[in-house]
Design a protein around this motif. Structure first.
Motif, PDB file in Angstrom:
ATOM      1  N   GLU A   1       0.751  -1.276   0.128  1.00  0.00           N
ATOM      2  CA  GLU A   1       0.158  -0.141   0.118  1.00  0.00           C
ATOM      3  C   GLU A   1       1.006   1.304  -0.103  1.00  0.00           C
ATOM      4  O   GLU A   1       0.534   2.249  -0.495  1.00  0.00           O
ATOM      5  CB  GLU A   1      -0.894  -0.153   1.283  1.00  0.00           C
ATOM      6  CG  GLU A   1      -1.983  -0.812   1.047  1.00  0.00           C
ATOM      7  CD  GLU A   1      -3.158  -0.829   2.109  1.00  0.00           C
ATOM      8  OE1 GLU A   1      -3.096  -0.172   3.055  1.00  0.00           O
ATOM      9  OE2 GLU A   1      -4.276  -1.459   2.117  1.00  0.00           O
ATOM     10  N   ARG A   2       2.083   1.136   0.535  1.00  0.00           N
ATOM     11  CA  ARG A   2       3.020   2.425   0.589  1.00  0.00           C
ATOM     12  C   ARG A   2       4.341   1.898   0.284  1.00  0.00           C
ATOM     13  O   ARG A   2       5.180   2.130   1.133  1.00  0.00           O
ATOM     14  CB  ARG A   2       2.790   2.869   2.179  1.00  0.00           C
ATOM     15  CG  ARG A   2       1.556   3.292   2.496  1.00  0.00           C
ATOM     16  CD  ARG A   2       1.436   4.425   3.451  1.00  0.00           C
ATOM     17  NE  ARG A   2       1.885   5.839   3.121  1.00  0.00           N
ATOM     18  CZ  ARG A   2       1.071   6.668   2.506  1.00  0.00           C
ATOM     19  NH1 ARG A   2      -0.260   6.403   2.169  1.00  0.00           N
ATOM     20  NH2 ARG A   2       1.363   7.848   2.097  1.00  0.00           N
ATOM     21  N   PRO A   3       4.700   1.847  -0.954  1.00  0.00           N
ATOM     22  CA  PRO A   3       5.864   1.544  -1.357  1.00  0.00           C
ATOM     23  C   PRO A   3       6.724   2.638  -1.008  1.00  0.00           C
ATOM     24  O   PRO A   3       6.344   3.906  -1.445  1.00  0.00           O
ATOM     25  CB  PRO A   3       5.938   1.034  -2.924  1.00  0.00           C
ATOM     26  CG  PRO A   3       4.558   2.067  -3.475  1.00  0.00           C
ATOM     27  CD  PRO A   3       3.585   1.842  -2.133  1.00  0.00           C
ATOM     28  N   ALA A   4       8.136   2.433  -0.518  1.00  0.00           N
ATOM     29  CA  ALA A   4       8.895   3.349  -0.246  1.00  0.00           C
ATOM     30  C   ALA A   4       9.536   4.359  -1.448  1.00  0.00           C
ATOM     31  O   ALA A   4      10.043   5.345  -1.352  1.00  0.00           O
ATOM     32  CB  ALA A   4      10.185   2.752   0.663  1.00  0.00           C
ATOM     33  N   THR A   5       9.879   3.433  -2.471  1.00  0.00           N
ATOM     34  CA  THR A   5      10.556   4.048  -3.688  1.00  0.00           C
ATOM     35  C   THR A   5       9.922   3.581  -5.025  1.00  0.00           C
ATOM     36  O   THR A   5       9.024   2.681  -4.905  1.00  0.00           O
ATOM     37  CB  THR A   5      12.015   3.501  -3.600  1.00  0.00           C
ATOM     38  OG1 THR A   5      11.864   2.167  -4.138  1.00  0.00           O
ATOM     39  CG2 THR A   5      12.666   3.766  -2.489  1.00  0.00           C
ATOM     40  N   ALA A   6      10.267   4.414  -6.063  1.00  0.00           N
ATOM     41  CA  ALA A   6       9.774   4.000  -7.401  1.00  0.00           C
ATOM     42  C   ALA A   6      10.188   2.624  -7.843  1.00  0.00           C
ATOM     43  O   ALA A   6       9.387   1.791  -8.274  1.00  0.00           O
ATOM     44  CB  ALA A   6      10.424   4.931  -8.494  1.00  0.00           C
ATOM     45  N   PHE A   7      11.306   2.076  -7.389  1.00  0.00           N
ATOM     46  CA  PHE A   7      11.468   0.692  -7.711  1.00  0.00           C
ATOM     47  C   PHE A   7      10.623  -0.103  -7.021  1.00  0.00           C
ATOM     48  O   PHE A   7      10.374  -1.347  -7.626  1.00  0.00           O
ATOM     49  CB  PHE A   7      12.897   0.391  -7.212  1.00  0.00           C
ATOM     50  CG  PHE A   7      13.353  -0.973  -7.244  1.00  0.00           C
ATOM     51  CD1 PHE A   7      13.907  -1.377  -8.620  1.00  0.00           C
ATOM     52  CD2 PHE A   7      13.267  -1.966  -6.378  1.00  0.00           C
ATOM     53  CE1 PHE A   7      14.029  -2.734  -8.694  1.00  0.00           C
ATOM     54  CE2 PHE A   7      13.472  -3.382  -6.819  1.00  0.00           C
ATOM     55  CZ  PHE A   7      13.698  -3.796  -8.110  1.00  0.00           C
ATOM     56  N   VAL A   8      10.429  -0.163  -5.688  1.00  0.00           N
ATOM     57  CA  VAL A   8       9.386  -1.174  -5.104  1.00  0.00           C
ATOM     58  C   VAL A   8       7.862  -0.808  -5.730  1.00  0.00           C
ATOM     59  O   VAL A   8       7.425  -2.058  -5.863  1.00  0.00           O
ATOM     60  CB  VAL A   8       9.418  -0.536  -3.657  1.00  0.00           C
ATOM     61  CG1 VAL A   8       8.186  -1.476  -2.854  1.00  0.00           C
ATOM     62  CG2 VAL A   8      10.646  -0.699  -2.928  1.00  0.00           C
ATOM     63  N   ALA A   9       7.599   0.248  -6.086  1.00  0.00           N
ATOM     64  CA  ALA A   9       6.216   0.556  -6.625  1.00  0.00           C
ATOM     65  C   ALA A   9       6.378  -0.120  -7.867  1.00  0.00           C
ATOM     66  O   ALA A   9       5.079  -0.987  -8.069  1.00  0.00           O
ATOM     67  CB  ALA A   9       5.958   2.032  -6.801  1.00  0.00           C
TER      68      ALA A   9
END
Length: 362
Positions: free
Chosen positions: A226-234
């Motif tokens: 729900e709350r990815p920390a970075t663009a990579f994670v998202a």
């Protein structure tokens, strides 16, 4: 069974010649946690697992298991057990001797070690196969034997290197449930390396997303989702659209930014300097089609692909400066107002669904 141990990784790096496989990572895995190290090939997750196990030396930093610094201890003295991807069973030994092997190496008497091996096979519901050889078993059965062999030493932590990768899709799902059940009943710490987002989400209490030898995010699966920390994670988790641009101002507690060659969008957040680069994430299933968007919270694009998935429909939309924006809509809503490839589609989302992402310092 022995008690679970906390694993503390402190500023650990692994360097092979000119290549840095793991770069200065720190991570606390609480005792009794099911932790999944997740990421693409070559991100450093297997090197990290092997350093915890002692099968790989640590270039700098320390690994602590419970109260003991195990950095320089051999694998057999760490209180960990490792289950390898290939299972590495001995083809010439029956299952009891396969499972009892590490106790034999420790000098435990034949009766005692065979009795304990039978107990472990019972735990894996494999006692009926005790006199068979590995070649007479299916992949799922071989995996259970490999687990029994790893657990016979009463480890405080079990380390698993892509344990489900060799299994067919149906068996994967069944074994996933069994691994979770086993970890819950034993109560020990499991550290499991995988490149499958679905596997990590299904199993872990703690997901550690790695990229390029570093940790991008370490959190509960729901937080990562729900709350990815970075663009990579998202992007890697696959459930968010990532839109990048440059900050152009602020409005009503929101940051406003311009997408190159395209729209001006807004996201919840403040304190951003004008001109600074920004990445935002928008959940694919929190996007509406057909609604005229509020200022900065949507755009009108052209549908480039429509995929029917049963309970949902996946749309790809291209807008000015935004390509392959994914929208997941439930089938009822979609078929009430269907969209065809080439149609102009207004898409919109709520302010709280546009998350400003962090960036790792490079």
């Amino acid at each position: 069974m022995s008690k679970a141990a906390e694993i503390d990784i402190v500023s650990v790096s692994k360097i092979y010649g000119a290549t840095t496989a793991v770069e200065d990572i720190s991570l606390k895995i609480p005792a009794g946690t099911y932790c999944c190290l997740l990421g693409p090939s070559g991100c450093g997750k297997t090197s990290t697992l092997r350093m915890i196990a002692g099968h790989e030396s640590i270039s700098s930093g320390d690994v602590r298991l419970g109260n003991t610094v195990v950095t320089d201890l051999p694998p057999a003295r760490r209180g960990t057990a490792m289950m390898f991807q290939s299972y590495a069973l001995f083809p010439h030994l029956d299952l009891v001797d396969n499972v009892a092997f590490s106790l034999k190496m420790k000098g435990v008497g034949k009766e005692e070690r065979r009795a304990k091996a039978l107990d472990m096979l019972k735990l894996m519901q494999m006692e009926g196969y005790a006199s068979r050889r590995p070649a007479q078993l299916s992949g799922g059965q071989q995996q259970r034997v490999a687990l029994a062999r790893a657990l016979i030493t009463d480890p405080e932590a079990l380390l698993l290197d892509e344990p489900l990768s060799a299994l067919d899709p149906f068996l994967k799902i069944r074994m996933r449930a069994e691994l979770k059940k086993l970890q819950t009943s034993l109560g020990i710490t499991f550290v499991h390396v995988t490149h499958s987002q679905e596997e990590a989400m299904a199993l872990a209490d703690l997901i550690v997303v790695m990229n390029d030898g570093r940790i991008e995010q370490a959190a509960h699966p729901r937080v990562v989702f729900e709350r990815p920390a970075t663009a990579f994670v998202a992007r890697f988790m696959g459930d968010h659209n990532v839109v990048s641009g440059r900050v152009s101002g602020s409005r009503d507690g929101m940051v406003v930014f311009d997408v190159p060659g395209g729209a001006s969008l807004a996201a919840s957040g403040q304190g951003r300097a004008i001109g600074e680069p920004i990445d935002i994430a928008i959940r694919t299933d929190h996007v509406r089609i057909g609604d005229p968007p509020a200022t900065g919270l949507g755009f009108t694009g052209i549908a480039s692909n429509v995929e029917y998935r049963g309970s949902t429909v996946k749309l790809s939309v291209n807008g000015a400066g935004i390509e392959d924006f994914t929208v997941i809509v439930d089938d009822t809503s979609f078929f009430a107002k269907p969209v065809a490839v080439g149609d102009a589609v207004p898409i919109a989302w709520d302010a709280e669904d546009a998350i400003v992402l962090g960036r790792l310092d490079s």
